[in-house]
Enzyme design. Structure first.
Site, short mmCIF file in Angstrom:
data_model
loop_
_atom_site.label_atom_id
_atom_site.label_comp_id
_atom_site.label_asym_id
_atom_site.label_seq_id
_atom_site.Cartn_x
_atom_site.Cartn_y
_atom_site.Cartn_z
N SER A 1 9.87 64.38 25.49
CA SER A 1 11.39 63.80 25.79
C SER A 1 10.97 62.73 26.95
CB SER A 1 12.02 64.80 26.27
OG SER A 1 13.20 64.71 27.42
N HIS B 1 16.69 69.49 21.31
CA HIS B 1 15.44 69.12 22.16
C HIS B 1 14.14 69.89 23.00
CE1 HIS B 1 14.46 65.07 24.62
NE2 HIS B 1 14.23 66.34 25.65
#
Length: 489
Positions: A255, A460
């Site tokens: 990320s 995610h």
């Protein structure tokens, strides 16, 4: 009751707006110019508060069902939170240890059956977690060029090729080990023969020191992920290479940990020469198509929320303090009816896949995250969403010109990332959507592969916490490392 409550809120908002309007009229008519400026500034602050309170808090409950009352935080048709009230004081089952200056919150035993090991892990720092499971651990510190003291955690294998694992937004080094051996990527890399290094960026749980400022000083929090890429990563990479005597290392970023890498290469292109292979898990740069309600909220309320947070002195965004640890453990222990709600809250910013969520380990996850970030850092995410660009922080045209010699903030130079890059992405990612990942892919000059995780609901946070991350992702990550080392890729 919902209708009555909503009408009540609307009437209060109408009243607040009328008061603001009347107050402004009085100020305009009765005060000289300098006083008017002051009163108009205060009026603007009240308008910000009004905007924030449009997000109504719903405490509705039904008298005909046993469904508990809820607290919800909504904007239009978007419900951000739906947290059941527990029906008791949150202090009933906690003990505050005041002898410790850090004021550690401890949880007393409960009647529900909870794996003691899970609760223990939720309290342990990253080095203690690693040591608990029998791995050799070291703690290191390095100082950035702008004075931040960063803490790095190492699973020691002297003489081996170093691997740098960089965590994501609101996260820390704990993310790589909190799932335990056979699950955590850091353990898997060590077992495969690598020397594993896990830095912590400025402002998180482990890197809250500075040579000049303290966390109580607003200047400590005057940073975004730009400074992390410009200062934190170069300082960490240089320290690791000097300490190990190696010339290059592997880099794996999740990320924001990938975003800071692009920024480092943009600002310091020479660091590409120090990377064997960069692997981006849920790569982030462009977030125009982000589905995250939080990112959309930050983009929509960019100016009001920024001024409001400064007004109330919130330089740090979502700190990992004792209250948050206590709250997460109170509502997220296994076998409580609030377990599903906890899943929704922790995955709100990044998306949610129930099948990959290790719900038993949620107390551990919530004990270590969110690990802290700056308000300015979160605003920067909102700016990227709203603009569709991958560029530096936008101060407004006047200060931009003063800071950048341009009315618009400068774009990051992705073409400076000359080292080999592998992109790992998924379809159910709210932050790193496939469309945005493809835009990043087209801008990077040396991508050796763009790999879609072979499970459509992978999200995610599954890249670091997913139950099947080993089989779906980590095997390929390790294979790519070996291929590049042998010169076959």
């Amino acid at each position: 009751m919902r209708g009555n409550y909503t009408n009540n809120c609307r009437s209060k908002i109408t009243f607040l707006k009328r008061c603001i309007s009347d107050w402004t009229d009085i100020a305009t008519k009765n005060f000289p110019i300098d006083r008017r400026a002051i009163y108009n500034m205060l009026r603007l602050k009240f308008l910000i508060i009004y905007t924030f309170f449009v997000l109504t808090i719903d405490t509705s409950s039904s008298s005909t069902t046993d469904r508990p009352a809820t607290w919800s935080f909504s904007f239009g048709d978007l419900s951000l939170f739906n947290i059941p009230k527990l029906g008791r004081s949150i202090l009933e089952n906690v003990r505050v240890v005041t002898e410790n200056p850090i004021n550690i919150v401890d949880i007393l035993p409960r009647v529900r059956d909870v794996d003691p090991g899970v609760l223990v892990d939720s309290h342990l720092k990253t080095p203690a977690l690693i040591k608990k499971y029998g791995y050799p651990v070291e703690v290191h510190h390095t100082i950035t060029d702008d004075g931040y003291i960063l803490e790095l955690h190492r699973i020691v294998r002297d003489g081996a090729t170093p691997v740098l694992l960089m965590h994501g937004l609101l996260d820390s080094s704990a993310t790589w080990v909190m799932m335990g051996p056979n699950k955590g990527l850091a353990y898997l890399l060590y077992d495969e023969g690598y020397d594993v290094w896990m830095p912590n960026v400025r402002g998180n749980t482990y890197s809250r020191n500075h040579t000049k400022y303290t966390t109580k000083d607003g200047r400590f929090w005057d940073f975004t992920f730009h400074e992390m890429g410009k200062y934190d990563l170069p300082a960490s990479i240089d320290y690791i290479l000097v300490h190990t005597g190696c010339e290059k290392l592997h880099y794996i970023g999740h990320s924001q940990g990938s975003m800071t890498f692009w920024i480092m290469c943009s600002e310091h292109p020479e660091y590409s020469e120090k990377i064997i292979l960069m692997q981006a898990l849920a790569p982030v740069a462009y977030v125009k198509h982000s589905k995250s309600p939080v990112v959309q909220f930050l983009a929509f309320f960019q100016d009001p929320i920024g001024m409001l947070l400064k007004l109330i002195g919130a330089h740090e965004f979502l700190p990992n303090n004792e209250f948050m640890t206590m709250f997460s453990q109170l509502i997220c222990d296994e076998d409580t009816f609030t377990l599903d709600i906890c899943s929704d809250v922790i995955f709100l910013i990044s998306g949610f896949d129930r099948a990959q969520a290790n719900e038993t380990m949620l107390p551990v996850v919530l004990g270590h995250s969110p690990a802290g970030a700056s308000t300015k850092q979160m605003q920067h995410f909102g700016q990227l969403k709203r603009s569709g660009h991958f560029r530096q922080y936008d101060y407004g045209w006047l200060r931009n010109y003063w800071t950048y010699n341009s009315v618009s903030p400068p774009e990051y130079h992705l073409e400076n990332t000359r080292n080999k890059v592998a992109l790992h992405y998924s379809q159910n990612d709210w932050l790193a959507t496939p469309v945005d990942v493809e835009q990043l892919h087209l801008k990077l000059p040396n991508v050796v592969g763009k790999f879609l995780v072979g499970y459509p609901h992978f999200n995610h946070l599954d890249f670091v916490w997913g139950v099947d991350a080993h089989d779906l992702l980590y095997i390929r990550v390790l294979r790519l490392m070996r291929l590049v080392e042998r010169g076959e890729l």
